[in-house]
Design a protein around this motif. Structure first.
Motif, PDB file in Angstrom:
ATOM      1  N   ILE A   1       0.842  -1.205   0.000  1.00  0.00           N
ATOM      2  CA  ILE A   1       0.000   0.000   0.000  1.00  0.00           C
ATOM      3  C   ILE A   1       0.877   1.255   0.000  1.00  0.00           C
ATOM      4  O   ILE A   1       0.608   2.219  -0.731  1.00  0.00           O
ATOM      5  N   ILE A   2       1.942   1.216   0.816  1.00  0.00           N
ATOM      6  CA  ILE A   2       2.856   2.359   0.873  1.00  0.00           C
ATOM      7  C   ILE A   2       3.502   2.587  -0.487  1.00  0.00           C
ATOM      8  O   ILE A   2       3.671   3.731  -0.941  1.00  0.00           O
ATOM      9  N   LYS A   3       3.877   1.525  -1.179  1.00  0.00           N
ATOM     10  CA  LYS A   3       4.561   1.655  -2.466  1.00  0.00           C
ATOM     11  C   LYS A   3       3.714   2.402  -3.489  1.00  0.00           C
ATOM     12  O   LYS A   3       4.241   3.006  -4.426  1.00  0.00           O
ATOM     13  N   ALA A   4       2.417   2.387  -3.311  1.00  0.00           N
ATOM     14  CA  ALA A   4       1.539   3.053  -4.278  1.00  0.00           C
ATOM     15  C   ALA A   4       1.591   4.567  -4.161  1.00  0.00           C
ATOM     16  O   ALA A   4       1.051   5.276  -5.033  1.00  0.00           O
ATOM     17  N   HIS A   5       2.251   5.082  -3.125  1.00  0.00           N
ATOM     18  CA  HIS A   5       2.193   6.534  -2.910  1.00  0.00           C
ATOM     19  C   HIS A   5       2.933   7.306  -4.000  1.00  0.00           C
ATOM     20  O   HIS A   5       2.585   8.453  -4.301  1.00  0.00           O
ATOM     21  N   SER A   6       3.974   6.717  -4.624  1.00  0.00           N
ATOM     22  CA  SER A   6       4.694   7.451  -5.663  1.00  0.00           C
ATOM     23  C   SER A   6       3.825   7.656  -6.896  1.00  0.00           C
ATOM     24  O   SER A   6       3.834   8.737  -7.508  1.00  0.00           O
TER      25      SER A   6
END
Length: 586
Positions: A476-481
């Motif tokens: 989920i964090i990786k989707a922030h970019s």
């Protein structure tokens, strides 16, 4: 007023000491006069006693002569004997006169008795001599026999008086000797006391002089401190800043060290004055001064150089150390909860730096910070002075937008507060050392400021989790970019959006979201990746403490060519003042 007190006290003390000396002199003079009078009296008494002793001696001899004259019955020598008797009588009369004039009552009483017996003795011996002249030997013997007892009594009285007077003379001699000794003692004491008083006076005057000098020195120091101190904040003022900056630059050129200049501007002071009054503005200024003083290291100095302008000189501090100083200042102001914010511009000096050049660099960075939305820290080496006229409205709008987005992200993630700003300045530092031009550096800085804007769409439970993320949470964090790219693409920051999209790519292709390799990754993204990693490693997290800077740099070195661009890592090392060879060796 304080400096007058020691002088007034010194004047009073001098008057007291002078009065004491005068009193002592009068006492000593009185003692000396008394001793002199007593010595004169003793001398006079001794002279009188000497006259009396001499009178008794003369009287003794005269009586003896008169008595001896009665033994001479020869006719042929009788005239001379009678003449000696008469002369002795004159001596007796003169001696009795001395006793009458100089003797005391006892002497006068004794004189009266001697005079009576002298008359009786003289009368009998006159008859004796008359009988001899008449050749009446028998009658002469009768008269002599009658006169001898009077002669014996007379001799006894004279001897008694002479002995008593001799004793009195001895007493007078001893008294005179004692008075002279006392006079000598008094004189010695007077001399010693005089010397003591002079020494005491000298010590008192010296002490007062030292106190006056100390008070004068204290006044000079206080005046000097006042001349170099801002009256509102209590920190050093613009004059002190100019003097200290000149000294610091001279030391820098002499010793080859480095120094950072921090220019600080209190945000929205005019608005505070207009809305809440000038007292509120003064409180805000004092707050900044207090927080600056709290943020200092040993050897650092802070100044108020204008109405809302402050400065700090950080000897032997690199730009990164100056940036940490600014971050501590921001954190301290934020902890106050008073809503006071500052914009900060940084400039690092070198041996060739001039006063005007260093201030110009710091001013440019400060203007960029204010143009970028305030409450920010900026270091942009080599950039041009920003155009703050109406023609640069778009540029200011972009900076304000980036700052607002960064604050929104930092406010959402309480564990990474000020993370975006730190990454932005590290990006600017790396870009500068890579040789990018000023506009390019400014753009990279904006990208660094908004690199985590996609975290706005990440749930708070994941962002604020006080432990390591699991695999699902990490995805989920990786989707922030990608989310950040979409947010920026629809704004005035669309130019920087691709850089934000790829700032988690790795040199070996193991990054995300595109698994790009090497130069496929935009240079700006590689810069952000190094800056982001360094800031993350050196910052505290709920589940770990931040690394020391040196350990974080070693970690970057170990992952060069696999995760990080070697040129970007080298630029960061140079910007932080670390030799790449040294870092590699460690």
């Amino acid at each position: 007023m304080r400096s007058d007190r020691p002088k007034r006290r010194s004047g009073a003390a001098v008057r007291i000491v002078t009065a004491g000396i005068c009193v002592l002199i009068l006492v000593l003079a009185g003692v000396a006069i008394t001793g002199g009078i007593e010595a004169d009296r003793s001398t006079a008494r001794l002279a009188r006693s000497g006259d009396l002793v001499q009178a008794y001696l003369d009287l003794t001899r005269a009586v003896a002569v008169q008595h001896a004259a009665g033994e001479d019955r020869k006719r042929r020598t009788r005239p001379r004997t009678r003449q000696r008797f008469d002369k002795a009588g004159v001596v007796v009369a003169r001696s009795l006169d001395v006793l009458g004039r100089f003797g005391d009552p006892a002497d006068r009483e004794l004189r009266a008795r001697i005079e009576v017996y002298e008359r009786l003795f003289t009368l009998e011996f006159e008859r004796y001599f008359d009988a001899l002249d008449a050749n009446d030997i028998a009658l002469a013997r009768t008269f002599k026999a009658d006169g001898d007892p009077w002669a014996e009594v007379l001799q006894g009285l004279v001897s008694e008086g002479g002995t008593a007077q001799a004793s009195e003379s001895l007493r007078e001699i001893n008294a005179l000797r004692d008075s002279q000794a006392n006079a000598l003692r008094f004189t010695a004491v007077a001399v010693l006391l005089g010397l003591g008083v002079m020494v005491a006076l000298w010590l008192v005057l010296r002490s007062l002089r030292l106190r006056i000098d100390d008070a004068t020195e204290e006044d000079l120091q206080r005046l000097q401190h006042a001349a170099l101190t801002d009256s509102l904040t209590g920190i050093r003022n613009h004059r002190a800043f100019e003097e200290d900056l000149a000294t610091a630059l001279a030391n820098l050129r002499r010793h080859g060290t480095t120094m950072s200049l921090v220019m600080i501007d209190l945000d929205e002071l005019k608005a505070i004055n207009d809305s809440d009054g000038h007292q509120a503005g003064d409180r805000a200024i004092r707050t900044v001064g207090d927080r600056l003083s709290d943020t200092l290291r040993a050897g650092d100095s802070v100044y108020r150089i204008g109405g809302d302008e402050f400065a700090a000189l950080l000897p032997e501090a690199s730009t990164w150390a100056a940036f940490n100083f600014a971050q501590r200042l921001h954190a301290s102001l934020e902890s106050d909860g008073g809503g006071v914010t500052v914009s900060v511009g940084l400039a690092e000096s070198n041996m060739l730096s001039t006063r005007d050049g260093l201030i110009e660099k710091a001013d440019i960075a400060l203007l960029e910070a204010k143009a970028g939305g305030r409450d920010t820290v900026v270091f942009l080496s080599g950039m041009e002075r920003p155009d703050l006229t109406d023609s640069s409205e778009d540029r200011r709008h972009r900076g304000t937008l980036a700052s607002a987005l960064a604050r929104a992200v930092d406010a959402k993630d309480s564990y990474t507060r000020s993370h975006s700003e730190t990454v932005a300045e590290l990006c600017a530092l790396i870009a500068t050392n890579l040789g990018l031009d000023g506009e390019h550096v400014a753009a990279v800085r904006l990208a660094g400021l908004v690199h985590d804007v996609g975290k706005i769409g990440v749930p708070d439970a994941i962002l604020q989790k006080p432990a390591r993320l699991d695999e699902h949470e990490f995805e989920i964090i990786k989707a922030h970019s990608a989310l950040g790219h979409r947010i920026l693409h629809g704004t005035d920051l669309s130019h920087e959006a691709p850089w934000v999209l790829h700032h988690h790519e790795r040199m070996d292709g193991a990054g995300y979201p595109g698994s790009l390799v090497g130069d496929e990754i935009p240079l700006e993204s590689r810069i952000i990746h190094v800056a982001d990693a360094f800031e993350a490693m050196t910052s505290d997290r709920p589940y770990r403490r931040g690394m020391p800077d040196g350990d974080a740099l070693d970690e970057l070195r170990r992952h060069v060519d696999t995760q990080f661009d070697p040129a970007c890592v080298g630029a960061l090392l140079s910007g932080l003042g670390v030799e790449p060879a040294v870092a590699a060796a460690t």
